[in-house]
Scaffold this active site. Structure first.
Site, PDB file in Angstrom:
ATOM      1  CB  SER A 106      -2.288 -13.361  -1.001  1.00 43.87           C
ATOM      2  OG  SER A 106      -2.354 -12.006  -1.305  1.00 43.87           O
ATOM      3  CG  ASP A 157       4.814 -10.941  -4.076  1.00 37.99           C
ATOM      4  OD1 ASP A 157       4.128 -10.162  -4.776  1.00 37.99           O
ATOM      5  OD2 ASP A 157       4.335 -11.686  -3.215  1.00 37.99           O
ATOM      6  CG  HIS A 188       1.092 -12.027  -4.838  1.00 38.90           C
ATOM      7  ND1 HIS A 188       1.698 -11.673  -3.648  1.00 38.90           N
ATOM      8  CD2 HIS A 188      -0.250 -12.031  -4.587  1.00 38.90           C
ATOM      9  CE1 HIS A 188       0.765 -11.461  -2.729  1.00 38.90           C
ATOM     10  NE2 HIS A 188      -0.414 -11.674  -3.272  1.00 38.90           N
TER      11      HIS A 188
HETATM   12  C1  MLT Z   1      -3.864  -9.138  -1.654  1.00 41.37           C
HETATM   13  O1  MLT Z   1      -3.921  -8.920  -2.851  1.00 41.37           O
HETATM   14  O2  MLT Z   1      -4.660  -9.851  -1.078  1.00 41.37           O
HETATM   15  C2  MLT Z   1      -2.761  -8.464  -0.913  1.00 41.37           C
HETATM   16  O3  MLT Z   1      -1.567  -8.890  -1.390  1.00 41.37           O
HETATM   17  C3  MLT Z   1      -2.782  -8.741   0.528  1.00 41.37           C
HETATM   18  C4  MLT Z   1      -3.943  -8.124   1.222  1.00 41.37           C
HETATM   19  O4  MLT Z   1      -4.513  -7.153   0.750  1.00 41.37           O
HETATM   20  O5  MLT Z   1      -4.261  -8.631   2.319  1.00 41.37           O
END
Ligand code: MLT
Length: 212
Positions: A106, A157, A188
């Site tokens: 992520s 996701d 996710h």
């Molecule tokens: C997260 O929750 O970290 C997002 O999916 C990705 C990000 O903000 O880089």
């Protein structure tokens, strides 16, 4: 002076296994992905920095404007900051950047792909779990020649729409990276299939969907 990152370093026990850089997701820390690193490449040295941006108590590698809304200048600055730390850590711990594989989840995948676009010299390849397009530019031609990247998206996701892993892959492929793309039947978070696919990639197997 280079910014320092709180981090965990675990020396390798198998010299044939590549050193691994672990980059956690939002709200994680430097200990989160150690079991993942050990599962993907047993015996690898593990370098795991904690993101130094604090979003209401959650550690990240760069600040965001809102969920899914990014500031390219902030990402560029943070990517260079982390790349500087990695270059220094490689010297300190005796890690070869030409063998170092980043494994990011992520937000960690997103900073890894930003570094591939901006400072590709600091690692040899990457596994990007659930990446998003955060810098919407293709890599410079030949800038990623010889690098291997596995992109693993989640088909269900709720945070990252399914076109993003494909677009991340094609931006990196423009630089000449050897890209494998896999969409897991997942949201996710990681599932067992993600681990199996990444283990196969680490062991050099290529039975994955290739980008045409
Ligand atoms: C997260 O929750 O970290 C997002 O999916 C990705 C990000 O903000 O880089």
């Amino acid at each position: 002076m280079a910014t320092s990152f709180t981090h965990h370093f675990e020396p390798g026990t198998n010299p044939a296994a590549p050193p691994i850089l672990l980059l956690h997701g939002t709200g994680g820390d430097e200990l989160d992905l150690l079991p993942l690193g050990r599962a993907l490449s047993p015996g690898s040295a593990l370098l795991s920095p904690r993101g130094n941006v604090n979003e209401h108590g959650a550690a990240r590698y760069f600040a965001r404007v809102a969920e899914g809304v990014f500031d390219p200048a902030e990402i560029t600055r943070r990517a260079h900051e982390l790349a500087d730390f990695l270059a220094g850590s490689a010297r300190e711990y005796g890690l070869d950047p030409a063998r170092l594989i980043a494994v990011g989840l992520s937000n960690g995948a997103n900073i890894a792909s930003a570094i591939l676009l901006l400072r590709p010299i600091v690692f040899a390849g990457a596994v990007l779990f659930r990446p998003m397009v955060v810098l919407d530019t293709p890599a410079d031609p030949h800038s990623l020649d010889g690098k291997r990247v596995l992109v693993v998206g989640g088909a269900r996701d709720p945070i990252v729409s399914v076109d993003h892993p494909h677009r991340v892959a094609s931006h990196l492929r423009a630089g000449g990276a050897d890209i494998a793309l896999h969409m897991s039947p997942a949201g996710h978070g990681l599932i067992h299939e993600d681990i199996i696919v990444a283990q196969a990639w680490f062991s050099g197997a290529t039975k994955l969907d290739r980008i045409a």
